[in-house]
Each structure stands twice: as C-alpha cells, then as structure tokens.
Enzyme design. Structure first.
Site, mmCIF file in Angstrom:
data_model
loop_
_atom_site.group_PDB
_atom_site.id
_atom_site.type_symbol
_atom_site.label_atom_id
_atom_site.label_comp_id
_atom_site.label_asym_id
_atom_site.label_seq_id
_atom_site.Cartn_x
_atom_site.Cartn_y
_atom_site.Cartn_z
ATOM 1 N N GLY A 238 1.011 -1.048 0.030
ATOM 2 C CA GLY A 238 -0.070 0.047 0.190
ATOM 3 C C GLY A 238 0.873 1.351 -0.017
ATOM 4 O O GLY A 238 0.611 2.062 -0.712
ATOM 5 N N PHE A 239 1.876 1.311 0.730
ATOM 6 C CA PHE A 239 2.644 2.536 0.863
ATOM 7 C C PHE A 239 2.139 3.711 1.157
ATOM 8 O O PHE A 239 2.520 4.845 0.639
ATOM 9 C CB PHE A 239 3.628 2.559 -0.230
ATOM 10 C CG PHE A 239 4.366 1.434 -0.750
ATOM 11 C CD1 PHE A 239 5.058 0.519 0.064
ATOM 12 C CD2 PHE A 239 3.757 0.703 -1.889
ATOM 13 C CE1 PHE A 239 5.716 -0.582 -0.324
ATOM 14 C CE2 PHE A 239 4.391 -0.561 -2.236
ATOM 15 C CZ PHE A 239 5.348 -1.265 -1.678
ATOM 16 N N ILE A 590 13.541 -4.608 18.662
ATOM 17 C CA ILE A 590 13.500 -5.192 17.339
ATOM 18 C C ILE A 590 12.506 -6.619 17.758
ATOM 19 O O ILE A 590 12.970 -7.469 18.461
ATOM 20 C CB ILE A 590 14.499 -5.549 16.501
ATOM 21 C CG1 ILE A 590 15.449 -4.280 16.352
ATOM 22 C CG2 ILE A 590 14.205 -6.480 15.283
ATOM 23 C CD1 ILE A 590 14.515 -3.212 15.387
ATOM 24 N N LEU A 591 11.399 -6.498 17.422
ATOM 25 C CA LEU A 591 10.476 -7.812 17.697
ATOM 26 C C LEU A 591 10.659 -8.886 16.813
ATOM 27 O O LEU A 591 10.448 -10.133 17.284
ATOM 28 C CB LEU A 591 8.990 -7.180 17.639
ATOM 29 C CG LEU A 591 8.450 -6.202 18.472
ATOM 30 C CD1 LEU A 591 7.238 -5.645 18.309
ATOM 31 C CD2 LEU A 591 9.124 -6.025 19.912
ATOM 32 N N GLU A 666 9.254 2.784 7.805
ATOM 33 C CA GLU A 666 9.443 3.953 7.019
ATOM 34 C C GLU A 666 10.737 4.461 7.326
ATOM 35 O O GLU A 666 11.195 5.239 6.214
ATOM 36 C CB GLU A 666 8.310 4.928 7.354
ATOM 37 C CG GLU A 666 6.688 4.419 6.787
ATOM 38 C CD GLU A 666 5.832 5.204 7.267
ATOM 39 O OE1 GLU A 666 5.526 6.037 6.500
ATOM 40 O OE2 GLU A 666 5.510 5.171 8.296
#
Length: 706
Positions: A238-239, A590-591, A666
């Site tokens: 989608g961005f 960081i997951l 992003e």
C-alpha cells in the site's frame, strides 16, 4: 519528570526471534485470497471511465454503444448513480455531479459479466465536456499559496531570530532542492469486491485499515456500522495509498447496489496516479548558518507544495528540521498551492522522505563549505532536546548509528576530495545521511482467548500489508503469555474483529501490539488464578488502549538511523549505479529480526528508486502525469539493487509501549536518497539539486563541467 507508566518488560523469549511469516505458504502456493480474487456466485466486473480533461464539467454521457455490447449490464453516470451521503473526504464523492476537478476523475462506470466486456464498454462510452481553464503548475511565487493551519503539525514553527542569526553567521549556505511528484505503485492495485445481502454489505478490499473502511462506507450508504463487513485479510502492499478508502471501494458498492450482483472493481495501473494519491512535489529553500568551527546557529527550511481543490493534503516536508539539529534560531514553514491536480496523499514516510533528502543534502553542502567531515558535522550538532518542541527525547542514539555505520562502511578510508577516485570512465563516490521518523501510537482493541486444548486465539483487526503483522503479533502474545509460539493463533484483517487502527505512520505493531500484550497479560493472570480445566468456551479477555496509547507524552519519540552509500557514475553515459548501501538504525526493541530487516531493506530500495529512477512530471497543457504505468515510471529492478546491509543497535526505550518497540517500516527510506545524492556529489564534484538523478540529468551536468 514522571516516568511513563508502562516500562518495557522482558518476560519471554518469543520476541526478537526471526520467526517465519505465518501466511508465507498461502502466498507462495496461491491460496491467499486478495480483494479481486473472490469468485462469488454471479460476480460481475466494473471498469471506470476517467475524465479526459483537466477541469470542467460533463455536459452529457452517451451510453448506447456501450449498452449494446454483449454482456454489458449497466453504465453508471452522474445522473443515475446511487446517491451518497455527505463525506469529509470529497475524493470519494464519485458520480454525484457533473463537475470534473482534474483529469482522471471518474465520470462513468461500466458493469459487465466479464472484465473484458466491462473494459470494452468503458471504452465505448462517449462523454461530452465543457472545458474550463486549469492551473496545474507549482511555483514558489504562486499568488494562491497559503500557510496551512491545523493538522498534526503546525504549518509554521519559528524560534528566536532565524533571519538575523543567519545574516550574522560566520558561514552561510542558501540553497534550493526539488523533489518531483512520486507515485504509489503497490504490486496489488486498488481493488474491491462488494456484495449486498438485503441491507447488509460485505466488501473484500485492499486496504491498510478495514475498520476505517467500515466506518466510511456506513456513513456514505446510510447503514449501521454492524451491517457492514469489510475483509482485507491479505493486502499486496500500500505504501500509504491504501490508508483510507479510495474510489474503487465506493464504486464497487454503488455498482453492486445498482445491479443486485456482486461486483469487482480493480483500478487499472494506468489510472492509479490520478485516483489513489501521490507524493506531492516539494520545493525546498534551505538556509543554514554556522560558526567557523561547525556549530549551527540558524536553520531555515521553507517548503512549497501543492494540494488539490478536492481535498487538502499537506506534505509536511519541513518537519524534520524541527527534530534533527541544535540551532537556537529555527524557521520551519510550509506554503501550499491549491491546483487542478489529483489529490495528493500519503506515501511512505510522508514529509520525512523528501524533507530529509533536502535537509541532509544541505548539511552535506555545509560540511564541504566548512571543511568538516560530514559524519562529524552531524554529531557536532546533536541536540539535547527536540529543537522544535523542547521536549526531551525518549531515546536518541543517532550518534551511535553514525559511528557504527562509519566503522562498518570504512568511512575512515574515504578521501573527502570530490573526483578523488576513478575506475576508467567511472567516478566513484561515497555519501552519508541521517534519518528520523516519529513514533506514532494509536488506540486499538484486542481479545485474547485461552482454549481448552491449550492453544490461544488472538483477535485484532490489524492489517497485514506484507509486513508480517500476523507473525509479530503472535510473538507479542506468546511473550506475554509465556507460551510457545506454536500455541498462538492470530486472526486479523476483518472489521468484525476487535477494532484497531490502520497500518500507517509505522504505527501498526506499536499500536496493535500494545492491545495484544495487555490482553494477554491479563489473560495470563486469570489463568494463574483459574482452578481446574477450562470451560468449553475457554477464557476471554478484551483490552482497549484508548486514553493511554493516544495520551500526550512528555517525550519526543523518534526512530533514528544513518545511511551510507557508494556509487559509480559513468562519465560517458551519465548513468549512476549504486554499488553498496548500509543502514544502521535505532528503532527500539526489534520484535522479529527477519521481518524487521526485510522492512529496512525494502524501504532502502524504495529510497534508491526515489534517488535514481522514480520521478513524475506534470504535463501543464494536458493537466496529467505522463508517467502513468511501470513502463514510464521506473521503479528499481533487481539489476538496479546493489549489496544492501541493514542492521540496528540495541535500544531500550521505556517510554513507548509495553514492547519497547518503534516503527521500522518507513525509517529506511528517509535518508537513502540524500546518502546517494551526496555520494554522487562526492564522485562528480557536482551538486545536483533535483531528483531523480537520471542519466540525462547527470550527463548534462558532467558535460557542463568540461
């Protein structure tokens, strides 16, 4: 200062693991259903008719030839299309009147038994127009330019005496940069399949937030929200362009109501630049004042951009100057020109991507004027508090990113002189840029259910737009429950699930994960107190983070990063080739190392396109974007992508959410274009001030230097 009430826990081991994507097998085997792939009984297809003028009105529509074609069911036109209720988003008010605000606006919709018949019918529709004068040219001195008000960011922010401080500075830089219109081109186009069952509506759509689509459709078609079900289980990118409903979903619902049949609308790619949003062009003027030893005293970042007459949207590209560097005197402002253009909208890292390109290019210029290493100049101007707001940072490890990136990249071996490294006809250069993106967290709800078979079911209307949201949310749940990942199932992507925020602003996991973590923590507590076996329906806990996730924070919360790039510039052809790229980020906890690295690298590749290949122009007489498909709008291909490395530093930020996570979708694009542009300058000694750096533009600059 009072601490945030949700310190980052470290309870389990699921978080951080490189777990594979849960829906991966479905996608590679073709079993994952996308919005246009639901073969409902009796389904038909619709094809839009775009306006063929830049401004005016429809004087008549002749549908006779279209309706005479085999298989054609209907042609919806402004006079007989279903009526919509008033909406705040005028881009969705399609086929409601004869006004044409820009080229490409939908003026009719052909519906037929097959996609091919619908397309043929659309081409057979004859539309008459009354043409009006149009204005589509963005320029800084446009008489209709204004400073925007409202929104998440003020249009103008000023501290101290920026003009006076700039005039008095030891070293001054006054420069301009231009970023052209850019277009969202997700692999899956904007598509929707709508089906009515009495007064109940079901829509399969490609969306970054089906909760929002449900609410908008209920309002437009005067329905109770519980009568609208929106399904977006799989979304092919989608961005930003699928962040809110687009005309495809409204047209599908209108056509389904008109014909009584399920209807699919899939926008052709050539139509997308005019109907799904785009990154508005931005004209930047940057003035930087500094002391002789390289300390900034004044930062003035002024941006001019365009919006449409249909709906205001502002590309807040001057906002990064409110975050990045210490300067007692600051001006960050925007001016917006309403034009007869398609409505701009979100595109990955809106504001930050073009804004940081201009700012980081100017900082590189200043480093050259001062004779200071570009990495050192950035570190020398690190702020203790956010310059725009004065808030302390919840965490800021940009210096560590710059130093670690410089070490890995071999920055100390760089000869700072432009044109200092050649390989035959190739000029080799390296560049650096910093990056920032805000932490955004929105309220969401989620349920966690413990079942008698020992498994857990997590339900939240998150949107998985290719980021691995299903997988990471399962990891959040397993971590909070102290359970193995295999025992956790997740359901996402349906409006009949607990409502959640949209996937945008890199906020998805931080927002949904908070609700999931909270529900699972409460469920774990109930299970610890529950004697004996579970009831047949299991135990269910619901969480709603409203009032906390959206509460004002006393901290400025951002992710940061450092980008390094090496390029080769061909002096014969003007071609620029990226040879290697490195990004080092500070993005909280960081997951999932696998999905996070994929997000960083994907964004860096998108930044590579922004720098070297992607660009659009406005054809002023025609009022349209000529680069309307992937044959003319050039996204990077495999051959364009060099060796890319993305990594991060460990960052523990207790002021975010229960997971301690920041968004990663992003931040990777934000500094890439500037790093590549700065590398091209180092290679050639020429400062190119307009993107993209295509061979014609670069070769013209090289020939002018001879």
């Amino acid at each position: 200062m009072e601490q945030d009430p949700h310190p980052t826990p470290r309870t389990g081991t699921a978080l951080g693991a490189p777990a594979g994507r849960r829906e991966g097998r479905e996608k590679v085997t073709g079993n994952a259903r996308y919005a246009a792939e639901y073969p409902l009984p009796g389904r038909v297809h619709a094809w839009p008719v775009p306006a063929a003028l830049a401004r005016g009105r429809v004087t008549g529509v002749d549908t006779s030839a279209a309706l005479a074609l085999p298989g054609v069911l209907a042609v919806l036109i402004p006079g007989d299309a279903p009526r919509l209720r008033e909406t705040d988003d005028a881009t969705l008010a399609v086929l409601q009147n004869d006004h044409v605000p820009h080229r490409g606006w939908c003026v009719a919709l052909a519906v037929a038994e097959t996609l091919e018949a619908a397309r043929a019918a659309a081409q057979a529709v004859h539309v008459g127009y009354a043409t009006e004068d149009h204005d589509v040219v963005l320029r800084p001195d446009h008489p209709d330019a204004y400073e925007p008000e409202g929104g998440a960011q003020p249009g103008r922010l000023e501290h101290g005496d920026p003009h006076g401080a700039f005039a008095a500075a030891d070293v001054r830089l006054d420069t301009e940069y231009r970023v052209p219109p850019l277009h969202n081109h997700p692999m899956e186009p904007h598509a929707s399949t709508a089906h009515w069952d009495g007064d109940r509506l079901t829509v399969n759509t490609s969306s970054q937030g089906s909760t929002t689509v449900q609410s908008v459709l209920a309002g437009l078609f005067d329905l109770p929200e519980e009568h609208v079900t929106v399904v977006a289980e799989h979304v092919g990118g989608g961005f930003g362009s699928k962040g809110t409903p687009r005309p495809d979903v409204v047209l599908a619902v209108m056509a389904a109501r008109h014909t009584g049949r399920p209807v699919t609308v899939a926008y052709p790619r050539r139509y997308m630049p005019t109907v799904v949003g785009h990154r508005a062009p931005t004209l930047h003027r940057l003035r930087l004042g500094a002391t002789a030893d390289g300390h900034l005293t004044a930062v003035l970042h002024e941006v001019t951009t365009h919006t449409s007459h249909v709906r205001e949207y502002v590309e807040h590209a001057a906002v990064p100057s409110r975050v990045m560097y210490t300067a007692q005197h600051l001006l960050s402002s925007h001016r917006v020109v309403p034009l007869d253009v398609p409505s701009p909208s979100w595109m990955r890292a809106p504001g930050e991507a073009p804004g940081m390109y201009a700012l980081e290019s100017a900082v590189d210029e200043l480093a050259g004027a001062l004779g200071v290493d570009p990495v050192e100049l950035r570190i020398r101007n690190e702020p203790e508090r956010e310059p725009g707001s004065g808030k302390p940072f919840s965490s800021r490890h940009l210096t560590e990113c710059l130093r670690e990136g410089a070490r890995r990249f071999g920055w100390d071996r760089r000869d700072p002189r432009p044109r200092s490294r050649t390989e035959g006809p190739l000029l080799i250069g390296t560049g650096v840029a910093a990056a920032t993106y805000p932490v955004v967290i929105r309220p969401s709800t989620a349920t966690a259910q413990a079942l008698p078979d020992g498994t857990f079911l997590i339900r939240v209307n998150a949107a998985d737009i290719g980021t691995g949201a299903r997988t990471v949310l399962a990891q959040v749940a397993a971590d909070a429950l102290g359970a193995s990942l295999e025992r956790v199932r997740t359901e996402v992507g349906r409006s009949d699930l607990p409502p959640a925020s949209l996937a945008g602003d890199s906020s998805g996991t931080a927002s949904w994960g908070w609700a999931v973590h909270e529900a699972c923590t409460a469920l774990a507590a109930r299970l610890a107190e529950h004697p004996g076996p579970l009831p047949a329906e299991g135990l269910l806990v619901r969480s709603d983070t409203t009032g906390r996730a959206d509460a004002d924070s006393p901290y400025a919360r951002h992710a940061f990063g450092a980008h390094f790039a090496e390029v080769a510039v061909d002096t014969v052809t003007g071609e620029v080739r990226a040879r290697r790229m490195l990004g080092v980020f500070a993005a909280g906890r960081i997951l999932n190392t696998r999905t996070a690295r994929s997000q960083f690298v994907g964004a860096m590749i998108m930044g590579l396109g922004m720098a070297l290949t992607e660009g659009s122009t406005m054809d002023a007489p025609f009022g349209d974007f000529p680069e309307a498909d992937l044959a003319s709008y050039h996204v990077p291909a495999h051959a364009d992508v060099p060796a890319i490395e993305a990594d991060w530093i460990e960052e523990d930020d207790p002021h975010l959410n229960p997971m301690g996570s920041k968004g990663v979708g992003e931040i990777g694009i934000v500094g890439t274009a500037a790093a590549l542009g700065n590398a091209v300058h180092h290679a050639t000694g020429i400062r190119f001030r307009e993107l993209p750096l295509t061979p014609d533009r670069v070769l013209t600059g090289l020939l002018a230097e001879r």
